[in-house]
Enzyme design. Structure first.
Site, PDB file in Angstrom:
ATOM      1  N   SER A   9       0.788  -1.135  -0.057  1.00 29.27           N
ATOM      2  CA  SER A   9      -0.109  -0.172   0.006  1.00 29.27           C
ATOM      3  C   SER A   9       0.933   1.058  -0.083  1.00 29.27           C
ATOM      4  O   SER A   9       2.072   1.416   0.668  1.00 29.27           O
ATOM      5  CB  SER A   9      -0.894   0.141   1.197  1.00 29.27           C
ATOM      6  OG  SER A   9      -1.570   1.262   1.273  1.00 29.27           O
ATOM      7  N   TYR A  12      -2.141  -1.062  10.266  1.00 32.38           N
ATOM      8  CA  TYR A  12      -2.206  -1.103   8.818  1.00 32.38           C
ATOM      9  C   TYR A  12      -0.559  -0.587   8.365  1.00 32.38           C
ATOM     10  O   TYR A  12      -0.018  -1.243   7.350  1.00 32.38           O
ATOM     11  CB  TYR A  12      -3.195  -0.397   8.320  1.00 32.38           C
ATOM     12  CG  TYR A  12      -3.391  -0.555   6.643  1.00 32.38           C
ATOM     13  CD1 TYR A  12      -4.005  -1.566   5.951  1.00 32.38           C
ATOM     14  CD2 TYR A  12      -2.971   0.581   5.978  1.00 32.38           C
ATOM     15  CE1 TYR A  12      -4.313  -1.829   4.862  1.00 32.38           C
ATOM     16  CE2 TYR A  12      -3.151   0.273   4.705  1.00 32.38           C
ATOM     17  CZ  TYR A  12      -3.742  -0.562   3.980  1.00 32.38           C
ATOM     18  OH  TYR A  12      -3.851  -0.833   2.547  1.00 32.38           O
TER      19      TYR A  12
END
Length: 254
Positions: free
Chosen positions: A148, A162
């Site tokens: 990401s 995350y």
């Protein structure tokens, strides 16, 4: 040079393939001739996606829960019973948890780390026999880990686990790449920016416009963008690329 960019006839497995980015990847792989297995927790969603994508090729639902090591090994065992080799493994399944720092929970931390990072390592480990069976000096096997942009830069959300998981996934991809390169297995990571998914809802035009205005390319990602990049990494054209983290975000990191 014939077939330099082709993945026709290859076998692929995409985790989290029933929806979002995983579905986008599977859609392109199937259309390009790869026999594609999609993994996810919800059988109904997987079956519906597999049925739809099979209109342009071969897509097979493989239900499983990758949030535990045992679940991942069960998926690998089911796959191994059906296929002797695996040309392309796409580790895409993931989740996000965000909360203010004062109320961020251990459960929220662990659930994200377990699925986004730990499961990637142990599923890859469990599928090594099939990856090795597919790999040769003439045609590599490929592992593509979906990271990401949140692992490259800090965004507005308080999604600490995350951020940590995706940054670690990028780095771990390099470790796996270095170890497996001599066995003709490449390992790369893709760091997507804004793509439609459960983690990035784009259900309103004003949200799409807001996101697009944050991207130098002035749009959000498409299936062709993410699926095409994955297909390239599985093709002969990318056989000398390993250990890379590829930003796929339209210039957001600039």
């Amino acid at each position: 040079m014939s077939g330099l960019l082709s993945i026709d006839g290859k076998t692929a497995l995409v985790t989290g393939g029933g929806s979002g980015i995983g579905r986008m990847i599977a859609e392109v792989l199937v259309a390009q001739g790869a026999r594609t297995y999609i993994v996810g927790r919800t059988r109904a969603t997987l079956d519906a996606t597999a049925a739809e994508l099979s209109s342009s090729g071969t897509c097979i639902a493989l239900p499983g829960d990758l949030s535990t090591v045992e679940g991942g090994r069960a998926v690998a065992a089911t796959f191994a019973a059906m296929e002797p080799r695996l040309d392309l493994l796409v580790n895409n399944a993931g989740s996000m948890y965000d909360a203010p720092i004062d109320s961020f929970t251990e459960e929220g931390w662990d659930s994200v780390i377990d699925l986004n990072l730990k499961s990637v390592f142990f599923l890859t480990q469990a599928l090594l026999p099939q990856l090795r069976a597919a790999a040769s000096a003439q045609a590599h096997a490929a592992v593509v880990n979906i990271g990401s942009i949140g692992g490259l830069r800090i965004g507005p959300k308080e999604n600490y686990s995350y951020q940590a998981a995706k940054a670690a996934l990028h780095h771990m991809s390099g470790g796996l790449a270095k170890r497996l390169a001599a066995e003709h297995i490449t390992v790369n990571a893709i760091a997507p920016g804004f793509f439609p998914s459960a983690l990035t809802p784009v259900d309103k035009p004003e949200i799409v416009e807001m996101m697009s205005n944050m991207v130098p390319r002035k749009r959000i990602g498409t299936p062709e963008d993410i699926g095409g990049t994955v297909a390239f990494l599985a093709s002969r054209a990318a056989s000398f690329i390993t250990g890379a983290v590829i930003p796929l975000e339209g210039g957001m990191a600039l």
